[in-house]
Design an enzyme around this catalytic site. Structure first.
Site, PDB file in Angstrom:
ATOM      1  N   GLY A  57      21.123  32.561  16.941  1.00  0.00           N
ATOM      2  CA  GLY A  57      20.395  31.493  16.256  1.00  0.00           C
ATOM      3  C   GLY A  57      21.107  30.114  16.847  1.00  0.00           C
ATOM      4  O   GLY A  57      22.309  30.287  16.940  1.00  0.00           O
ATOM      5  N   GLN A  62      22.501  21.412  17.471  1.00  0.00           N
ATOM      6  CA  GLN A  62      24.046  21.973  17.954  1.00  0.00           C
ATOM      7  C   GLN A  62      23.924  21.781  19.651  1.00  0.00           C
ATOM      8  O   GLN A  62      24.774  21.891  20.283  1.00  0.00           O
ATOM      9  CB  GLN A  62      23.867  23.461  17.824  1.00  0.00           C
ATOM     10  N   CYS A 104      29.600  30.275  13.599  1.00  0.00           N
ATOM     11  CA  CYS A 104      28.670  29.118  14.220  1.00  0.00           C
ATOM     12  C   CYS A 104      29.208  28.836  15.337  1.00  0.00           C
ATOM     13  O   CYS A 104      30.298  28.754  15.570  1.00  0.00           O
ATOM     14  CB  CYS A 104      28.616  28.226  13.177  1.00  0.00           C
ATOM     15  N   LEU A 105      28.249  28.640  16.566  1.00  0.00           N
ATOM     16  CA  LEU A 105      28.482  28.122  17.806  1.00  0.00           C
ATOM     17  C   LEU A 105      29.074  26.941  17.848  1.00  0.00           C
ATOM     18  O   LEU A 105      29.592  26.572  18.765  1.00  0.00           O
ATOM     19  CB  LEU A 105      27.354  28.376  18.801  1.00  0.00           C
ATOM     20  N   HIS A 146      20.990  29.682   7.502  1.00  0.00           N
ATOM     21  CA  HIS A 146      22.127  29.057   8.352  1.00  0.00           C
ATOM     22  C   HIS A 146      21.687  27.847   9.256  1.00  0.00           C
ATOM     23  O   HIS A 146      22.028  26.842   9.291  1.00  0.00           O
ATOM     24  CB  HIS A 146      22.826  30.192   9.200  1.00  0.00           C
ATOM     25  N   GLU A 147      20.433  28.226  10.025  1.00  0.00           N
ATOM     26  CA  GLU A 147      20.006  27.417  11.031  1.00  0.00           C
ATOM     27  C   GLU A 147      19.265  26.245  10.356  1.00  0.00           C
ATOM     28  O   GLU A 147      19.674  25.025  10.423  1.00  0.00           O
ATOM     29  CB  GLU A 147      18.865  27.997  11.862  1.00  0.00           C
ATOM     30  N   HIS A 150      21.790  23.574   9.334  1.00  0.00           N
ATOM     31  CA  HIS A 150      22.214  22.753  10.359  1.00  0.00           C
ATOM     32  C   HIS A 150      21.176  21.454  10.257  1.00  0.00           C
ATOM     33  O   HIS A 150      21.512  20.210  10.657  1.00  0.00           O
ATOM     34  CB  HIS A 150      22.098  23.264  11.718  1.00  0.00           C
TER      35      HIS A 150
HETATM   36 NI    NI Z   1      25.736  27.321  13.265  1.00  0.00          NI
END
Ligand code: NI
Length: 208
Positions: A57, A62, A104-105, A146-147, A150
């Site tokens: 995701g 991000q 998380c990226l 989660h997204e 963000h």
């Molecule tokens: Ni993340």
């Protein structure tokens, strides 16, 4: 979706993953009112970036875009599973509780157990302007929540119990030192320049 404003918007350009504490990650994103070619191109770039980073995701924040938009493919592989794009998503009907490890990226290397509702309903728009309504459980529910965080300017580290939060804080401090170091060497734009770009992107495609 509301009508797009008629003033031409500036382009978005090439995107790259940003890491904590990039300002885009820490401020709530704004609803998109203009879905132009640049947004479609940004979504395409986001899929490239997500697959490259082996994520499942990715939220617009991000890649330093201040828009309420995220993408998901729970297989993490191009050509496999389903590519989903959620624009201006709204979550409702949280049910149950589940604890699952998340990463998380934007916080590479950090993985921790996070408690969230097990099931939720998400309503959003697709890239071609179709309404989406999905009642989700399992991994897709987890990723969407989660997204969505963000887009609110939150990270999974904001959802940890006290002891785990203290542990995470040390890692976040290290990320901060790395980020400030990159800024001081001119490898990343200065804070004010980042914020000015986010403000301009917002003016271009979000409601005033
Ligand atoms: Ni993340």
């Amino acid at each position: 979706m509301p009508d797009s404003p008629q003033v031409p918007a500036t382009g978005i350009g090439p995107l790259a993953l940003v890491e904590y504490p990039h300002p885009a990650l820490l401020r709530p994103a704004k609803p998109l009112v203009r879905i132009d070619e640049a947004v479609c191109d940004a979504v395409s770039q986001m899929f490239d970036i997500m697959y490259e980073a082996e994520g499942i995701g990715l939220a617009a924040n991000q890649v330093a875009l201040p828009y309420r938009l995220f993408i998901v493919n729970t297989t993490g592989r191009r050509g496999d599973g389903q590519e989903l794009v959620f624009i201006n998503p709204v979550l409702s009907r949280p049910r149950g509780t589940a604890i699952q490890e998340e990463g998380c990226l934007s916080l590479p290397g950090l993985r921790m157990d996070v408690r969230r509702p097990e099931k939720i309903v998400v309503e959003a728009w697709s890239l071609d302007g179709q309404p989406i309504r999905l009642d989700l459980g399992g991994l897709l529910s987890r990723v969407v929540q989660h997204e969505f965080d963000h887009l609110e300017g939150k990270l999974f580290t904001d959802r940890l119990p006290e002891a785990a939060a203290i542990e995470a804080r040390r890692t976040l401090e290290t990320f901060r030192e790395v980020f400030l170091g990159q800024q001081s060497r001119g490898e990343l734009p200065a804070h004010d320049d980042i914020v000015a770009r986010l403000d301009r992107l917002q003016v271009d495609r979000c409601q005033a």
